[in-house]
Design a protein around this motif. Sequence first.
Motif, mmCIF file in Angstrom:
data_model
loop_
_atom_site.group_PDB
_atom_site.id
_atom_site.type_symbol
_atom_site.label_atom_id
_atom_site.label_comp_id
_atom_site.label_asym_id
_atom_site.label_seq_id
_atom_site.Cartn_x
_atom_site.Cartn_y
_atom_site.Cartn_z
ATOM 1 N N ALA B 581 25.939 -23.315 56.467
ATOM 2 C CA ALA B 581 25.962 -22.385 57.364
ATOM 3 C C ALA B 581 26.609 -20.996 56.899
ATOM 4 N N SER B 582 26.205 -19.906 57.407
ATOM 5 C CA SER B 582 26.883 -18.561 57.150
ATOM 6 C C SER B 582 26.999 -17.586 58.099
ATOM 7 N N SER B 583 27.410 -16.398 57.662
ATOM 8 C CA SER B 583 27.629 -15.367 58.733
ATOM 9 C C SER B 583 26.457 -14.577 58.657
ATOM 10 N N THR B 584 25.768 -14.662 57.607
ATOM 11 C CA THR B 584 24.619 -13.558 57.499
ATOM 12 C C THR B 584 23.612 -14.174 56.460
ATOM 13 N N LEU B 585 22.343 -13.641 56.671
ATOM 14 C CA LEU B 585 21.241 -13.934 55.854
ATOM 15 C C LEU B 585 21.057 -13.159 54.593
ATOM 16 N N PRO B 586 20.815 -13.554 53.654
ATOM 17 C CA PRO B 586 20.472 -12.564 52.310
ATOM 18 C C PRO B 586 19.291 -11.878 52.590
ATOM 19 N N PRO B 587 18.756 -10.579 51.833
ATOM 20 C CA PRO B 587 19.735 -10.152 50.870
ATOM 21 C C PRO B 587 20.605 -8.994 51.576
ATOM 22 N N TYR B 588 20.742 -9.111 52.768
ATOM 23 C CA TYR B 588 21.669 -8.016 53.215
ATOM 24 C C TYR B 588 23.332 -8.563 53.757
ATOM 25 N N THR B 589 24.245 -8.282 53.202
ATOM 26 C CA THR B 589 25.565 -8.525 54.055
ATOM 27 C C THR B 589 25.982 -7.035 54.645
ATOM 28 N N TYR B 590 26.470 -7.207 55.678
ATOM 29 C CA TYR B 590 26.715 -5.980 56.505
ATOM 30 C C TYR B 590 28.177 -6.077 56.849
ATOM 31 N N ALA B 591 29.108 -7.024 56.936
ATOM 32 C CA ALA B 591 30.355 -6.998 57.203
ATOM 33 C C ALA B 591 31.246 -6.706 56.172
ATOM 34 N N ALA B 592 32.115 -5.675 56.326
ATOM 35 C CA ALA B 592 32.914 -5.182 55.381
ATOM 36 C C ALA B 592 34.170 -5.003 55.779
ATOM 37 N N SER B 593 35.382 -4.946 54.867
ATOM 38 C CA SER B 593 36.635 -4.705 55.265
ATOM 39 C C SER B 593 37.498 -4.137 54.174
ATOM 40 N N LYS B 594 38.465 -3.545 54.544
ATOM 41 C CA LYS B 594 39.488 -2.958 53.804
ATOM 42 C C LYS B 594 40.353 -4.287 53.000
ATOM 43 N N MET B 595 40.486 -4.161 51.795
ATOM 44 C CA MET B 595 40.917 -5.513 50.929
ATOM 45 C C MET B 595 42.010 -5.122 50.298
ATOM 46 N N GLU B 596 43.033 -6.131 50.123
ATOM 47 C CA GLU B 596 44.313 -5.945 49.200
ATOM 48 C C GLU B 596 44.224 -6.995 48.391
ATOM 49 N N ILE B 597 44.817 -6.932 46.990
ATOM 50 C CA ILE B 597 44.970 -8.032 46.164
ATOM 51 C C ILE B 597 46.444 -8.094 46.014
ATOM 52 N N ALA B 598 46.981 -9.297 46.004
ATOM 53 C CA ALA B 598 48.451 -9.354 45.740
ATOM 54 C C ALA B 598 48.795 -8.954 44.454
ATOM 55 N N GLY B 599 49.812 -8.157 44.350
ATOM 56 C CA GLY B 599 50.383 -7.652 43.048
ATOM 57 C C GLY B 599 49.583 -6.644 42.622
ATOM 58 N N LYS B 600 48.957 -5.986 43.148
ATOM 59 C CA LYS B 600 48.007 -4.907 42.747
ATOM 60 C C LYS B 600 48.297 -3.689 43.477
#
Lengths: 124, 892
Positions: B581-600
């Motif tokens: 199961a997944s939230s979207t079908l290839p070849p497009y992914t639409y969901a985007a988000s701001k992201m943070e990496i610990a320590g960077k």
Amino acid sequence: MVKVERMEDAMDAKKSEVLQGTLDLMILKTLHALGPLHGFGIARRIEQVSHDVLQLNEGTVYTSLLRLQQQGWIAAEWGTSENNRKAKFYSITKRGQKQLALETENWERIAGVIGRVLRLEEER
Amino acid sequence: MSSRRESKLRAFGAKLRGFLRGRQGDGEFDEEVREHLQLLAERFEGQGMSREVAAAAARRQFGNTTLLQEDHKELQTFALIEGVWRDMKYALRALRKSRGFAAVSVATLGLGIGAATAIFSVVDNVVMSPFPYKGAGRMVFPRTHNTQQNNDDGRQGYTAREVLEFAEGNHVFDGITAAAEELVLYKQGEGAEQFYGAHVTPGTFEFFGMPALYGRVMQPSDYEPGAPPVFVMRYKTWIERFNGDLSVLNKTFVLSGTARTLIGIMPQRFGWYGADVYLPEKLTREAKAGFADASAYWFILGRLKPGVSTQQAEADLTVIAQRLAKIYPQDYPPHFNVLVNKLGDSVVGRVEATLYTVLAAVGLLLLIACSNVANLMLARATAREKEFALRAVLGASRARVVRLLMVESLALAMAGAMLGIFLAWAGLKSLVAAMPQDVIPAESVIELNGPVLTFTVCVAVLTALIFGLMPALQSSRRDLNDPLRDSVKGGTGGFRGRRLRDAVVVMEVALSLTLLIGAGLMMRSFVALREVRLGLRADHVFQAVLPLPEDRYKTVDQVTGFFRPLLARLQALPGVVDAAASSTLPPYTYAASKMEIAGKTQGEDWQTLFQHVSQGYFRVLRIEITKGRPFGEVEVNNGRKIAVVNETFVRRYLPNDNPIGQRLRLARLETSAESSDNAWFEIIGVAADVTNRGLQTPIEPEVWIPYTTTGSDARVLMVRASQEPGTLMNAVRQVVWATDSGVALAYPGTLEDRITAGLYAGPRFGLLLMTLFGGLGLILVTVGVYSVMAYSTTQKTHEIGIRMALGAEGGEVLGMVVRTGLRLVMAGMAAGIAVSLVLGRLIGEQLVGVTAYDPITLAATTLLLALTAAVACWIPARRAARVDPMVALRYE
């Protein structure tokens, strides 16, 4: 493109119109006087009467005959000629008689006027 | 004479009678004339002439019978009509004798007209005016564009609060509507089926200016909360799912748990939002925190007031958006503005460029077709010079000749036009069938465009007429004796005619080469497109969308409780290799988000795409894991916060570190309820890059997380089969309904089909068309070159005879002829290449993997054209070389 002369040339047109008009009158008169005739007969009579002065191709008689037919002044009928040949006979109609009387009157009036004018000239 | 009018009328009446009677009168007249001549001749014989002399004298006295007959005819009937009729019969006879010329001309005209009209009808309906809505030309939708990222498409979905602010605060719209999608479930038979639904705001149907076809649309009272629930259905859905049965009107349907009455069915061309059903909703200002918490995302459509420009609209809306950004700063990029796009852009944008290219191609084809016809007519005219001179000498006036030529050209043009109309109709039907479905707006109804058909027919007919009449115009300048007396030594139809023909050939070759180059470039581009590695294996995969009823699937446990047994059951099915199961079908992914990496230190624009998937995802799609490992079943079932990232992510954000073990968090997933500790995902693996933004945009960073970690985003099912994936559909549906009969299997199909439709269908369609046109253009040019060469060698036969008599070999003659022809072709090709280089910039953007100046394509197409043209020159040349010199010398 070479312009081949045709009878529709402006000056000639007028001339031939008058000529045709006269011919029409002569045919009507002929048929009135001599009764039903075929084309050949009409042509011979005209030849006689005009004393060969009118120089025209005999064929033009047929053009006149057609026009007179279209106006309803003469009628045509197929019959047999003297030498047992098939021929188309033309005869004058009542309307044609009327037209002939009208035209004759016209001509005589014009002739009269011209005559008077000419005499006027002489008296001067 | 009695009144002129009366006599004229009688004459007219007689003419009409004569015309309707036809031939009968003629025969009688001929007989009369013959009799008269006979009698005259007999008279002359009686006077002593011999038979022949008498006959001749009779004829002379009678006068010209032919002229007499003509005058007779003129009096008797409508000479003009009969004349034209006679010309028509003559023209048909003449055309039948030159069958080749007639066939080629008609075919060429028909082809040009048919192709041009069919294509233009498509472009007109799809690009220029596909929407039947009131003021559709002024309808725009806003998108919030991040000014720091050039290729940012911008946010097009808005919260209810934002919609209300835009609606109430703007000064540029005279109408506005918003729509939010919902996969609507309803019970049908043993399980649930699904509609693609759109919630719409009050005044929507008035905004579009379309009343219902049957029943009624929603009124203001229907939108009030607490009003009896109603909905409206789209025409296409009504026909496809309910067979156009009117009895469904006013019936009640249970849609996603609510009983609603169907109150209306829309007309065929209404297709707003591509939805099957429309549900009323009145917006209120929600008290929630913002975008991430919104219950629905609304797409806004507004109609600009007459005279308001898009710039003014953008400025006005940006002000409103900036006000909103102060209240909800997390929903807006630090620097942004609001842009507006025309209604058609969201769907048609991708195919618009292709359509315009094809339109240009078709225009070129029409030009080539017309030049071919022009050349053919010019050549034929020169061949008939003698005929026209003869006619003139025999007494034909210029008007007469023009009339004859016009009738002939019109006959050809009409035949060509009829063929063209038929080809346009047939061509349109095939085009519509071959066209990729989701690439055109739902509202467009592609039909034959009347004005365009008229235009193309006029163009073709005019060409035929103008070039067909050339001989009449040309010959006035010369003495008639020349063509009559002249053999063709030295003259090939007048120097001027030759130059015109040569110019036409050069232009044809140039245009044809341009078309070929276009087709060649698109072919190479398509091949390159096909070769782009997607990063996954789409073969043998069955896919479907599984919309879960919202009321029963709100929490993580509920969703997991559905998918875990479902996936287990699916894996147990015979013929199934794996399921995910997944939230979207290839070849497009639409969901985007701001992201943070610990320590960077997080950059301002650190973003990533993300997907929720089950443990089988990477196996089903055969995505390669290059570092670390994929999810395990137990960890997914336990909802452990782990993540797999793609290589682009690593390259961009962790270039110097080992990604395994790093931790990241996604802003979009965070609700205020969770504590900040819990929000970190640990990276356990790195996957090879998979296309996630289509083929023409580079791959972006992506993160996969287990679907069990958050809410109900898992919506897509993918099943890898050992056999044909399509055969799995019923089995899968049964399993889904066995797990929960309220869940529908929507849009089932194979993944391969879906990817083909999404990525390749558009370019393939464009390629098909361009190749078709390139091929047609090539054929037309070959015919054109051949006919011109054939004609000019025939004209030169005399000259060739002299040369051969003087000792030239066949081969030399051949060479000479071919060289003359090729010189023209070369000139044309040079011009064609120049034109292509100039036009190349226009299609450059659509090309993948190849530039518009690609030397290989240029070389190959030039060679192809040169070879074809050479053959077209060679055949008539060979015929010329084999001519017997004695025959040639005597040839006139």
